[in-house]
Write a protein that holds these residues in place. Structure first.
Motif, mmCIF file in Angstrom:
data_model
loop_
_atom_site.group_PDB
_atom_site.id
_atom_site.type_symbol
_atom_site.label_atom_id
_atom_site.label_comp_id
_atom_site.label_asym_id
_atom_site.label_seq_id
_atom_site.Cartn_x
_atom_site.Cartn_y
_atom_site.Cartn_z
ATOM 1 N N GLU A 1 -47.312 46.184 34.418
ATOM 2 C CA GLU A 1 -48.082 45.220 34.832
ATOM 3 C C GLU A 1 -47.822 45.017 36.193
ATOM 4 O O GLU A 1 -47.154 45.280 37.000
ATOM 5 C CB GLU A 1 -47.444 43.835 34.260
ATOM 6 N N ARG A 2 -49.299 44.912 36.897
ATOM 7 C CA ARG A 2 -49.404 44.929 38.527
ATOM 8 C C ARG A 2 -49.318 43.179 38.926
ATOM 9 O O ARG A 2 -49.205 42.457 37.740
ATOM 10 C CB ARG A 2 -50.736 45.302 38.887
ATOM 11 N N GLN A 3 -48.881 43.197 40.071
ATOM 12 C CA GLN A 3 -48.923 41.956 40.540
ATOM 13 C C GLN A 3 -50.281 40.885 40.425
ATOM 14 O O GLN A 3 -49.960 39.675 39.995
ATOM 15 C CB GLN A 3 -48.629 41.862 42.016
ATOM 16 N N ASP A 4 -51.205 41.563 40.296
ATOM 17 C CA ASP A 4 -52.447 40.686 40.023
ATOM 18 C C ASP A 4 -52.793 40.324 38.556
ATOM 19 O O ASP A 4 -53.880 39.975 38.154
ATOM 20 C CB ASP A 4 -53.640 41.438 40.563
ATOM 21 N N GLY A 5 -51.847 40.963 37.611
ATOM 22 C CA GLY A 5 -51.909 40.743 36.384
ATOM 23 C C GLY A 5 -52.420 41.746 35.456
ATOM 24 O O GLY A 5 -52.413 41.834 34.275
ATOM 25 N N GLY A 6 -52.988 42.679 36.128
ATOM 26 C CA GLY A 6 -53.722 43.932 35.603
ATOM 27 C C GLY A 6 -52.430 44.770 35.087
ATOM 28 O O GLY A 6 -51.409 44.744 35.449
ATOM 29 N N THR A 7 -52.990 46.185 34.497
ATOM 30 C CA THR A 7 -52.046 47.137 34.318
ATOM 31 C C THR A 7 -52.320 48.420 34.848
ATOM 32 O O THR A 7 -53.412 48.537 35.207
ATOM 33 C CB THR A 7 -51.740 47.485 32.547
ATOM 34 N N ALA A 8 -51.419 49.163 35.210
ATOM 35 C CA ALA A 8 -51.530 50.694 35.615
ATOM 36 C C ALA A 8 -50.451 51.466 35.008
ATOM 37 O O ALA A 8 -49.356 50.980 34.420
ATOM 38 C CB ALA A 8 -51.224 50.771 36.998
ATOM 39 N N ILE A 9 -50.714 52.782 34.931
ATOM 40 C CA ILE A 9 -49.890 53.831 34.609
ATOM 41 C C ILE A 9 -49.052 54.503 35.522
ATOM 42 O O ILE A 9 -49.768 54.720 36.612
ATOM 43 C CB ILE A 9 -50.683 54.835 33.776
ATOM 44 N N PRO A 10 -47.787 54.259 35.554
ATOM 45 C CA PRO A 10 -46.832 54.744 36.667
ATOM 46 C C PRO A 10 -46.538 56.116 36.467
ATOM 47 O O PRO A 10 -46.324 56.481 35.147
ATOM 48 C CB PRO A 10 -45.429 53.862 36.741
ATOM 49 N N PHE A 11 -46.765 56.788 37.605
ATOM 50 C CA PHE A 11 -46.410 58.247 37.364
ATOM 51 C C PHE A 11 -45.505 58.639 38.939
ATOM 52 O O PHE A 11 -45.806 57.896 39.836
ATOM 53 C CB PHE A 11 -47.558 59.294 37.298
ATOM 54 N N PHE A 12 -44.740 59.609 38.660
ATOM 55 C CA PHE A 12 -43.869 59.883 39.866
ATOM 56 C C PHE A 12 -43.922 61.184 40.255
ATOM 57 O O PHE A 12 -44.160 62.256 39.596
ATOM 58 C CB PHE A 12 -42.338 59.707 39.313
#
Length: 146
Positions: free
Chosen positions: A62-73
């Motif tokens: 979850e992002r700070q704005d309430g949306g989501t993102a896929i983390p990758f590294f």
């Protein structure tokens, strides 16, 4: 991010963040790199070749704005510093990750000093047009301030 232990992708990410002239080279390096994503590829552990049509589970944050993102590294070291408990991960080519997750927000190296968010339109253009494509020409149809 410790610069002495950084890999080429991390080095280019840092340079691109500090100087826009390095951004095209960063994108080239990224598209040729293996990245790490939190997720699973079935019950198997270790290195496996996934046949076409295989289903994998990729974790969203979850992002700070309430949306989501896929983390990758960019590396296992950065991944491990970004999580609090041991988790499964997948190593795959960045281009394959972009193709599989088209239409989803992605975030490279969240919780790190240097990171980058990729929005769906940016990924779509990157896959369709590549890096360093020629500028498109447009004809101004009416008087326009620029």
């Amino acid at each position: 991010m410790e610069t002495q232990n950084e890999n080429r992708l991390e080095h280019m990410l840092r340079l691109a963040a500090d100087e826009p002239a390095h951004r095209p080279e960063f994108m080239h390096v990224l598209m040729d790199s293996t990245v790490y994503v939190l997720g699973t590829a079935g019950a198997d552990e270790g290195t496996v070749d996934l046949p076409t049509g295989s289903k994998i589970g990729i974790q969203h944050w979850e992002r700070q704005d309430g949306g989501t993102a896929i983390p990758f590294f960019t590396s296992l070291e950065i991944l491990q510093k970004s999580i609090e408990t041991e988790q499964s991960y997948l190593a795959l080519p960045a281009k394959a990750l972009f193709e599989m997750t088209l239409g989803t927000n992605l975030f490279l190296n969240p919780r790190s000093p240097y990171g980058k968010e990729f929005v769906p339109e940016e990924v779509k253009n990157l896959l369709a047009l590549g890096i360093g494509h020629a500028p498109t020409q447009r004809t101004v149809q009416k008087e326009t301030k620029v």
